[in-house]
Scaffold this active site. Sequence first.
Site, PDB file in Angstrom:
ATOM      1  N   HIS A  34      44.700  55.894  36.545  1.00 52.20           N
ATOM      2  CA  HIS A  34      43.244  55.849  36.402  1.00 52.20           C
ATOM      3  C   HIS A  34      42.610  55.883  37.797  1.00 52.20           C
ATOM      4  CE1 HIS A  34      44.784  54.634  32.547  1.00 52.20           C
ATOM      5  NE2 HIS A  34      43.564  54.636  31.999  1.00 52.20           N
TER       6      HIS A  34
ATOM      7  N   HIS B 134      54.845  24.705  64.546  1.00 48.52           N
ATOM      8  CA  HIS B 134      54.444  23.777  63.494  1.00 48.52           C
ATOM      9  C   HIS B 134      55.439  22.616  63.391  1.00 48.52           C
ATOM     10  CE1 HIS B 134      52.603  27.670  62.613  1.00 48.52           C
ATOM     11  NE2 HIS B 134      51.600  26.982  62.094  1.00 48.52           N
TER      12      HIS B 134
ATOM     13  N   HIS C 286      35.998  49.530  37.348  1.00 52.71           N
ATOM     14  CA  HIS C 286      37.301  50.135  37.067  1.00 52.71           C
ATOM     15  C   HIS C 286      37.483  51.488  37.757  1.00 52.71           C
ATOM     16  CE1 HIS C 286      37.419  46.968  34.147  1.00 52.71           C
ATOM     17  NE2 HIS C 286      38.523  47.403  33.561  1.00 52.71           N
TER      18      HIS C 286
ATOM     19  N   PHE D 284      42.668  48.041  40.522  1.00 49.31           N
ATOM     20  CA  PHE D 284      43.199  46.679  40.590  1.00 49.31           C
ATOM     21  C   PHE D 284      44.310  46.534  41.643  1.00 49.31           C
ATOM     22  CE2 PHE D 284      42.049  46.632  35.835  1.00 49.31           C
ATOM     23  CZ  PHE D 284      40.708  46.442  36.156  1.00 49.31           C
TER      24      PHE D 284
ATOM     25  N   HIS E 290      50.472  19.257  61.856  1.00 50.14           N
ATOM     26  CA  HIS E 290      50.786  20.577  61.308  1.00 50.14           C
ATOM     27  C   HIS E 290      51.065  21.594  62.415  1.00 50.14           C
ATOM     28  CE1 HIS E 290      50.633  24.125  58.712  1.00 50.14           C
ATOM     29  NE2 HIS E 290      49.829  24.665  59.623  1.00 50.14           N
TER      30      HIS E 290
ATOM     31  N   GLU F   3      48.669  40.793  38.615  1.00 47.48           N
ATOM     32  CA  GLU F   3      48.943  41.881  39.549  1.00 47.48           C
ATOM     33  C   GLU F   3      49.571  41.400  40.854  1.00 47.48           C
ATOM     34  OE1 GLU F   3      45.682  43.435  36.855  1.00 47.48           O
ATOM     35  OE2 GLU F   3      46.059  41.568  37.958  1.00 47.48           O
TER      36      GLU F   3
END
Length: 645
Positions: free
Chosen positions: A445, A33, A457, A421, A262, A395
């Site tokens: 959970h 790059h 969930h 999650f 780039h 998160e």
Amino acid sequence: MSELLTTTEIDLKHVNHLRVLANQMITEAGSGHPGIVLGAAPILYELYANQMRINPQDPGMLNRDRFVLSAGHGAALLYATLYAAGFDIKPSDLSQFRTLHSKTPGHPEKGVTPGVEATTGPLGQGLGMAVGMAMAEARQHALFPSVINHLTFALVGDGDLMEGVSHEVASLAGQQQLSKLIVLYDDNDVTLDGSKSRSDTSNQLQRFESYGWDIRHVADGNDISMIHDAIENAKLSPEPTLIAVKNIIGIHGPFENSHRAHGTPLTAKQLEDLSAVLDVQMTRFTLDENILSSIRTRIKHRLSTMPVPRKAELIAYKQQMAEIPLELPNLSEHIKSRPGRQIAGHVLQQFAKQMPQIWGGSADLVASTQAEIVGSGLFSPDNRTERNIAFGVREFGMGSIMNGIALHGDTKIFGATFLAFSDYMKAAIRLSALQKLPVIYVFTHDSLTVGEDGPTHQPIEQLMGLRLIPGVDVLRPGTAEEIASAWQFALSSKKRPTVLILSRGVIGTQGDKLSGQLAIQHGATQIVAHESPVVNIIASGSEVQLALAVSQQLQQTNRVISMPNMTRFLAQSSDSKAEIIPKDGAKNVIIEAGTTLGWQAVAGDNGLVIGIDEFGLSAKPQTLLDTFGMTTSCIVAKINQHLEK
């Protein structure tokens, strides 16, 4: 001639030599790059030649300044600069850029190249790790002010700031008023595909200002004195600082100010033209001794003027950091009868008393995950010594920040959310593993028994997906004793991240301390033994209790095996595995309330895998277990049917 030049002009000549050297590496490799190398070279030069307190002969020096190249595609520039600074990088290493097993891989990798502080390349995460380093510094400085007192720098590009994780971590950094965090922004308005305006017209400076950052501008990224002044002013700010350095991507090169700069390596002819334009006499992967001496002398001078830690403080620091064997807590029957997440919370409190280095938090789910250190307050600008972090609903940011905290060293960090999650955090967990960081992820959970919250969930595929990440210990303990041993294992880890999978509901009181230790140590253990069984019932987590109930109802003789770490079990020798699951003709039955794919390696060709390969539903937990066949009677019937085949 050089004696007639100003200091800034001499610095710019040195920068131009770095530009040519780094592009020589890219041309030799045939990939890389060049755009960021040409545009951002003055920034890295200023940091290493004139700013950072580092020791190239001791890259891990305790109180060093940190630099994270969040725009990791600028690796060639970083390696060339580290070589110039005196780190253990030779011209031969630079010539092997992007080749197998070299010290100079395509993107920076912690542990591969001396002086590289973090593995970067996935954009945005480097900024998160820099925030984590600054948070760790803030806490350790509050505890040991003369021992830990340093700056954290990062270089970001437009791509970093487009990534959503940049919002999460920058917002928290502003909230925490991390005044020793200085981020330089390579502001060139060009991305890989074209002009930045094609996809992003947001005002990044106003965005960071709204987070509580101090904003500085450098109108000309080629003016080293302006960069220097901006950094000096940033050091005086009570807030984290974003310095927007207006650059031209690929400046002086054939694709200047074009997206082609780039990732298009210069040809040999274009490299020669570049060296002519910059008035640099190109040598093969080296810099002139005068340049090396100039940079390294300045680094040594800053090193020699660093304050010496107070003796009593240094002793206290070493005492707190000393390794001590962790004693497993004794668990009462009352504790063992609680839900898995509550047992884990209780265990965490006991270990936190033994190990003052532990700190962490949740993604706004402390009440649910129970992952906090009771008796300690929130880590904040007003109290840096507290041990609980309010990560907020961030998160991914939490994961990348924890990686930065672990990279800083000195402490043990944990972070918690719901297992469903964990998908938000997968990229950060992957970087934990790549960097061999002992980060602790706590996911509660863990199954359908989330219940009425519904399929959004209820994790199905997450558990097996986490097991697929190389270098991660995924523990789903099935007894209270296994939970205690799992925490002990995680806190004792040195080079591997640990994922603790915990239940929302009660897991029962079966088990003993020894079997808990053996299960975590070997990945599995027998909790109901039999000399000549017809069936081996193998389960993890909450389903261990279900397996025990099935064992009692099943007419055929059977063993029950808890397997909290499937990957660890499978990694053992055949003889070691046979000590836990003997090859005596018994058929293996797997019970886990998640996707079945992957368990065949344990079940074998004649085995039975009972799980859930579809999304859940919104209903009460027991209703869901009945609906998806995760009950004693349903499983006994399936086993009998399987045995009749």
